[in-house]
Design an enzyme around this catalytic site. Structure first.
Site, PDB file in Angstrom:
ATOM      1  N   ASP A  65     -24.239 -23.530  37.569  1.00  0.00           N
ATOM      2  CA  ASP A  65     -24.811 -23.574  36.217  1.00  0.00           C
ATOM      3  C   ASP A  65     -24.671 -24.981  35.618  1.00  0.00           C
ATOM      4  O   ASP A  65     -25.605 -25.525  35.020  1.00  0.00           O
ATOM      5  CB  ASP A  65     -24.084 -22.528  35.354  1.00  0.00           C
ATOM      6  CG  ASP A  65     -24.770 -22.276  34.026  1.00  0.00           C
ATOM      7  OD1 ASP A  65     -25.978 -22.551  33.913  1.00  0.00           O
ATOM      8  OD2 ASP A  65     -24.097 -21.794  33.102  1.00  0.00           O
ATOM      9  N   ASN A  76     -27.628 -16.337  45.395  1.00  0.00           N
ATOM     10  CA  ASN A  76     -27.326 -15.611  46.636  1.00  0.00           C
ATOM     11  C   ASN A  76     -26.098 -16.254  47.257  1.00  0.00           C
ATOM     12  O   ASN A  76     -26.128 -17.436  47.626  1.00  0.00           O
ATOM     13  CB  ASN A  76     -28.502 -15.703  47.611  1.00  0.00           C
ATOM     14  CG  ASN A  76     -29.660 -14.850  47.152  1.00  0.00           C
ATOM     15  OD1 ASN A  76     -29.468 -13.716  46.696  1.00  0.00           O
ATOM     16  ND2 ASN A  76     -30.869 -15.393  47.220  1.00  0.00           N
ATOM     17  N   LYS A 124     -24.014 -16.633  50.286  1.00  0.00           N
ATOM     18  CA  LYS A 124     -24.281 -16.357  51.710  1.00  0.00           C
ATOM     19  C   LYS A 124     -23.028 -16.425  52.568  1.00  0.00           C
ATOM     20  O   LYS A 124     -22.909 -15.710  53.559  1.00  0.00           O
ATOM     21  CB  LYS A 124     -25.320 -17.355  52.233  1.00  0.00           C
ATOM     22  CG  LYS A 124     -26.698 -17.114  51.617  1.00  0.00           C
ATOM     23  CD  LYS A 124     -27.672 -18.178  52.039  1.00  0.00           C
ATOM     24  CE  LYS A 124     -29.097 -17.780  51.787  1.00  0.00           C
ATOM     25  NZ  LYS A 124     -29.581 -16.649  52.563  1.00  0.00           N
ATOM     26  N   ARG A 171     -41.530 -24.909  27.064  1.00  0.00           N
ATOM     27  CA  ARG A 171     -40.085 -25.057  26.841  1.00  0.00           C
ATOM     28  C   ARG A 171     -39.262 -24.587  28.034  1.00  0.00           C
ATOM     29  O   ARG A 171     -38.036 -24.617  27.999  1.00  0.00           O
ATOM     30  CB  ARG A 171     -39.664 -24.254  25.598  1.00  0.00           C
ATOM     31  CG  ARG A 171     -40.169 -24.831  24.273  1.00  0.00           C
ATOM     32  CD  ARG A 171     -39.352 -24.318  23.102  1.00  0.00           C
ATOM     33  NE  ARG A 171     -39.582 -22.918  22.817  1.00  0.00           N
ATOM     34  CZ  ARG A 171     -38.604 -22.032  22.645  1.00  0.00           C
ATOM     35  NH1 ARG A 171     -37.342 -22.371  22.768  1.00  0.00           N
ATOM     36  NH2 ARG A 171     -38.895 -20.761  22.371  1.00  0.00           N
ATOM     37  N   LYS A 172     -39.941 -24.118  29.094  1.00  0.00           N
ATOM     38  CA  LYS A 172     -39.215 -23.544  30.233  1.00  0.00           C
ATOM     39  C   LYS A 172     -39.065 -24.560  31.376  1.00  0.00           C
ATOM     40  O   LYS A 172     -40.045 -25.184  31.772  1.00  0.00           O
ATOM     41  CB  LYS A 172     -39.941 -22.300  30.753  1.00  0.00           C
ATOM     42  CG  LYS A 172     -39.947 -21.164  29.743  1.00  0.00           C
ATOM     43  CD  LYS A 172     -40.556 -19.899  30.306  1.00  0.00           C
ATOM     44  CE  LYS A 172     -42.058 -19.940  30.215  1.00  0.00           C
ATOM     45  NZ  LYS A 172     -42.672 -18.611  30.449  1.00  0.00           N
TER      46      LYS A 172
HETATM   47  C1  LIG Z   1     -26.930 -27.711  29.467  1.00  0.00           C
HETATM   48  C2  LIG Z   1     -26.347 -29.034  29.213  1.00  0.00           C
HETATM   49  C3  LIG Z   1     -26.970 -29.633  28.001  1.00  0.00           C
HETATM   50  C4  LIG Z   1     -26.749 -30.844  27.545  1.00  0.00           C
HETATM   51  C5  LIG Z   1     -25.848 -31.782  28.136  1.00  0.00           C
HETATM   52  C6  LIG Z   1     -25.047 -32.386  27.096  1.00  0.00           C
HETATM   53  C7  LIG Z   1     -23.799 -32.700  27.325  1.00  0.00           C
HETATM   54  C8  LIG Z   1     -23.208 -32.481  28.660  1.00  0.00           C
HETATM   55  C9  LIG Z   1     -21.927 -31.782  28.533  1.00  0.00           C
HETATM   56  C10 LIG Z   1     -21.608 -30.795  29.340  1.00  0.00           C
HETATM   57  C11 LIG Z   1     -22.522 -30.293  30.393  1.00  0.00           C
HETATM   58  C12 LIG Z   1     -22.098 -28.921  30.823  1.00  0.00           C
HETATM   59  C13 LIG Z   1     -23.294 -28.185  31.352  1.00  0.00           C
HETATM   60  C14 LIG Z   1     -23.016 -26.741  31.226  1.00  0.00           C
HETATM   61  C15 LIG Z   1     -24.307 -25.962  31.389  1.00  0.00           C
HETATM   62  C16 LIG Z   1     -24.064 -24.581  30.972  1.00  0.00           C
HETATM   63  C17 LIG Z   1     -25.271 -24.032  30.284  1.00  0.00           C
HETATM   64  C18 LIG Z   1     -24.974 -22.641  29.841  1.00  0.00           C
HETATM   65  O1  LIG Z   1     -24.297 -21.901  30.481  1.00  0.00           O
HETATM   66  S1  LIG Z   1     -25.660 -22.093  28.396  1.00  0.00           S
HETATM   67  C19 LIG Z   1     -24.761 -20.567  28.116  1.00  0.00           C
HETATM   68  C20 LIG Z   1     -25.443 -19.368  28.676  1.00  0.00           C
HETATM   69  N1  LIG Z   1     -26.712 -19.155  28.044  1.00  0.00           N
HETATM   70  C21 LIG Z   1     -26.823 -18.605  26.848  1.00  0.00           C
HETATM   71  O2  LIG Z   1     -25.871 -18.236  26.205  1.00  0.00           O
HETATM   72  C22 LIG Z   1     -28.231 -18.463  26.317  1.00  0.00           C
HETATM   73  C23 LIG Z   1     -28.423 -17.181  25.556  1.00  0.00           C
HETATM   74  N2  LIG Z   1     -29.855 -17.017  25.286  1.00  0.00           N
HETATM   75  C24 LIG Z   1     -30.425 -17.578  24.220  1.00  0.00           C
HETATM   76  O3  LIG Z   1     -29.774 -18.151  23.354  1.00  0.00           O
HETATM   77  C25 LIG Z   1     -31.929 -17.468  24.138  1.00  0.00           C
HETATM   78  O4  LIG Z   1     -32.398 -16.397  24.895  1.00  0.00           O
HETATM   79  C26 LIG Z   1     -32.610 -18.778  24.618  1.00  0.00           C
HETATM   80  C27 LIG Z   1     -32.290 -19.107  26.090  1.00  0.00           C
HETATM   81  C28 LIG Z   1     -32.175 -19.953  23.716  1.00  0.00           C
HETATM   82  C29 LIG Z   1     -34.128 -18.624  24.511  1.00  0.00           C
HETATM   83  O5  LIG Z   1     -34.392 -18.125  23.239  1.00  0.00           O
HETATM   84  P1  LIG Z   1     -35.662 -18.655  22.426  1.00  0.00           P
HETATM   85  O6  LIG Z   1     -35.807 -17.734  21.264  1.00  0.00           O
HETATM   86  O7  LIG Z   1     -35.572 -20.095  22.159  1.00  0.00           O
HETATM   87  O8  LIG Z   1     -36.835 -18.483  23.465  1.00  0.00           O
HETATM   88  P2  LIG Z   1     -37.785 -17.228  23.694  1.00  0.00           P
HETATM   89  O9  LIG Z   1     -38.889 -17.340  22.697  1.00  0.00           O
HETATM   90  O10 LIG Z   1     -37.019 -15.966  23.770  1.00  0.00           O
HETATM   91  O11 LIG Z   1     -38.328 -17.564  25.157  1.00  0.00           O
HETATM   92  C30 LIG Z   1     -39.103 -18.738  25.394  1.00  0.00           C
HETATM   93  C31 LIG Z   1     -39.862 -18.491  26.689  1.00  0.00           C
HETATM   94  O12 LIG Z   1     -38.900 -18.316  27.751  1.00  0.00           O
HETATM   95  C32 LIG Z   1     -39.041 -17.010  28.339  1.00  0.00           C
HETATM   96  N3  LIG Z   1     -37.718 -16.489  28.642  1.00  0.00           N
HETATM   97  C33 LIG Z   1     -36.616 -16.494  27.851  1.00  0.00           C
HETATM   98  N4  LIG Z   1     -35.570 -15.952  28.472  1.00  0.00           N
HETATM   99  C34 LIG Z   1     -36.011 -15.603  29.697  1.00  0.00           C
HETATM  100  C35 LIG Z   1     -35.386 -14.990  30.825  1.00  0.00           C
HETATM  101  N5  LIG Z   1     -34.097 -14.641  30.789  1.00  0.00           N
HETATM  102  N6  LIG Z   1     -36.122 -14.778  31.898  1.00  0.00           N
HETATM  103  C36 LIG Z   1     -37.452 -15.147  31.972  1.00  0.00           C
HETATM  104  N7  LIG Z   1     -38.094 -15.742  30.922  1.00  0.00           N
HETATM  105  C37 LIG Z   1     -37.384 -15.943  29.821  1.00  0.00           C
HETATM  106  C38 LIG Z   1     -39.728 -16.161  27.260  1.00  0.00           C
HETATM  107  O13 LIG Z   1     -40.422 -15.092  27.828  1.00  0.00           O
HETATM  108  C39 LIG Z   1     -40.666 -17.203  26.639  1.00  0.00           C
HETATM  109  O14 LIG Z   1     -41.744 -17.384  27.540  1.00  0.00           O
HETATM  110  P3  LIG Z   1     -43.241 -17.642  26.985  1.00  0.00           P
HETATM  111  O15 LIG Z   1     -43.605 -16.429  26.182  1.00  0.00           O
HETATM  112  O16 LIG Z   1     -44.072 -17.831  28.206  1.00  0.00           O
HETATM  113  O17 LIG Z   1     -43.157 -18.887  26.133  1.00  0.00           O
END
Ligand SMILES: CC/C=C\C/C=C\C/C=C\CCCCCCCC(=O)SCCNC(=O)CCNC(=O)[C@H](O)C(C)(C)COP(=O)(O)OP(=O)(O)OC[C@H]1O[C@@H](n2cnc3c(N)ncnc32)[C@H](O)[C@@H]1OP(=O)(O)O
Length: 225
Positions: free
Chosen positions: A145, A167, A169, A190-191
């Site tokens: 992730d 997966n 393995k 946005r994806k």
């Molecule tokens: C990541 C690093 C970033 C910056 C780096 C900066 C500093 C570095 C420092 C450290 C780096 C460490 C990296 C760590 C990386 C870890 C990342 C994570 O683990 S994040 C935590 C886990 N995730 C969450 O908690 C997210 C929870 N979900 C949400 O908050 C929301 O669902 C969302 C993801 C924000 C999306 O919500 P929205 O309302 O903004 O979008 P929607 O309108 O619902 O969807 C847009 C579009 O996407 C499709 N979609 C959404 N979810 C899914 C899905 N699960 N599967 C398939 N499709 C999905 C949705 O259908 C929409 O599609 P469209 O209609 O075609 O536009």
């Protein structure tokens, strides 16, 4: 020491410019304020060798540092704490950096902008055990992730994981070194779609895991809660 701090600050500035440049909404009202501080505190960059690193991890690190010399790859610094959190969260630490040297997640990431690839060299320590002698699947998922997350965030700005499919393995022996190789496959609005594999370090002969993921650029108009 001074030189590595300056280099780390430079890389951080480059990353920040990239995030904001590629995605103006990276100035997300909440997250951008949390993630980037202008305070001139110089934290310790943990994506550098320490005595717990095995010979293999050092070797791979040296190989990638060589690849950085022509500018095609860059090493990404990594810090335990961030000035981005408010006072009541002053204990907050990046999950993967919350362990003492060698006990948890030892890793360094490298980024190739032309290929939109991020490679993570990872050595999982004894506190990450699952089945005796092997890494916990959650620890592997965490590093996948984090790697694909960085690979998405550099071109995409402020993103979050929406989906992660893994997966598993082969089990990964505790304290061994693996290479997590991730790439950005496609952007649709946005994806961001990414994929990655996890292979044994140095020889890359054993395919341990494969993953695909979907990251979503945050919409600054929407609240996260
Ligand atoms: C990541 C690093 C970033 C910056 C780096 C900066 C500093 C570095 C420092 C450290 C780096 C460490 C990296 C760590 C990386 C870890 C990342 C994570 O683990 S994040 C935590 C886990 N995730 C969450 O908690 C997210 C929870 N979900 C949400 O908050 C929301 O669902 C969302 C993801 C924000 C999306 O919500 P929205 O309302 O903004 O979008 P929607 O309108 O619902 O969807 C847009 C579009 O996407 C499709 N979609 C959404 N979810 C899914 C899905 N699960 N599967 C398939 N499709 C999905 C949705 O259908 C929409 O599609 P469209 O209609 O075609 O536009």
């Amino acid at each position: 020491m001074m030189r590595s701090c300056t280099a780390a600050l430079r890389t951080l500035r480059v990353l920040r410019c990239r995030l904001e440049g590629a995605f103006p909404a990276a100035r997300h009202p909440v997250l951008a304020r949390r993630w980037f501080s202008t305070e001139k505190v110089i934290p310790k960059d943990q994506a550098l060798p320490n005595p717990s690193w095995s010979k293999d991890l050092r070797l791979l690190f040296d190989q990638f540092m060589k690849k950085c010399e022509d500018g095609s790859w860059e090493r990404l610094p990594s810090y335990k704490n961030s000035k981005l959190v408010k006072e009541q969260l002053s204990q907050a630490q990046l999950f993967t950096r919350g362990y003492e040297d060698g006990l948890g997640f030892e890793y360094v990431m490298f980024y190739n902008d032309d290929e939109k690839r991020t490679v993570c060299l990872f050595q999982g320590g004894p506190y990450l055990q699952g089945v005796p002698g092997f890494l916990h699947g959650g620890a592997i998922a965490t590093m996948i992730d984090a790697t694909v997350g960085v690979c998405a965030a550099i071109p995409g700005g402020i993103v979050m994981t929406a989906n992660l499919n893994i997966n598993f393995k082969r089990p990964i022996p505790l304290c061994s070194v693996v290479v997590i190789n991730s790439q950005l496959d496609k952007i649709e609005g946005r994806k961001l779609f990414l994929s990655c594999d996890v292979r044994s370090g140095v020889d890359e002969k054993i395919l341990y895991s494969e993953a695909t993921s979907l990251f979503i650029k945050l919409d600054p108009e929407k609240s996260l809660t």
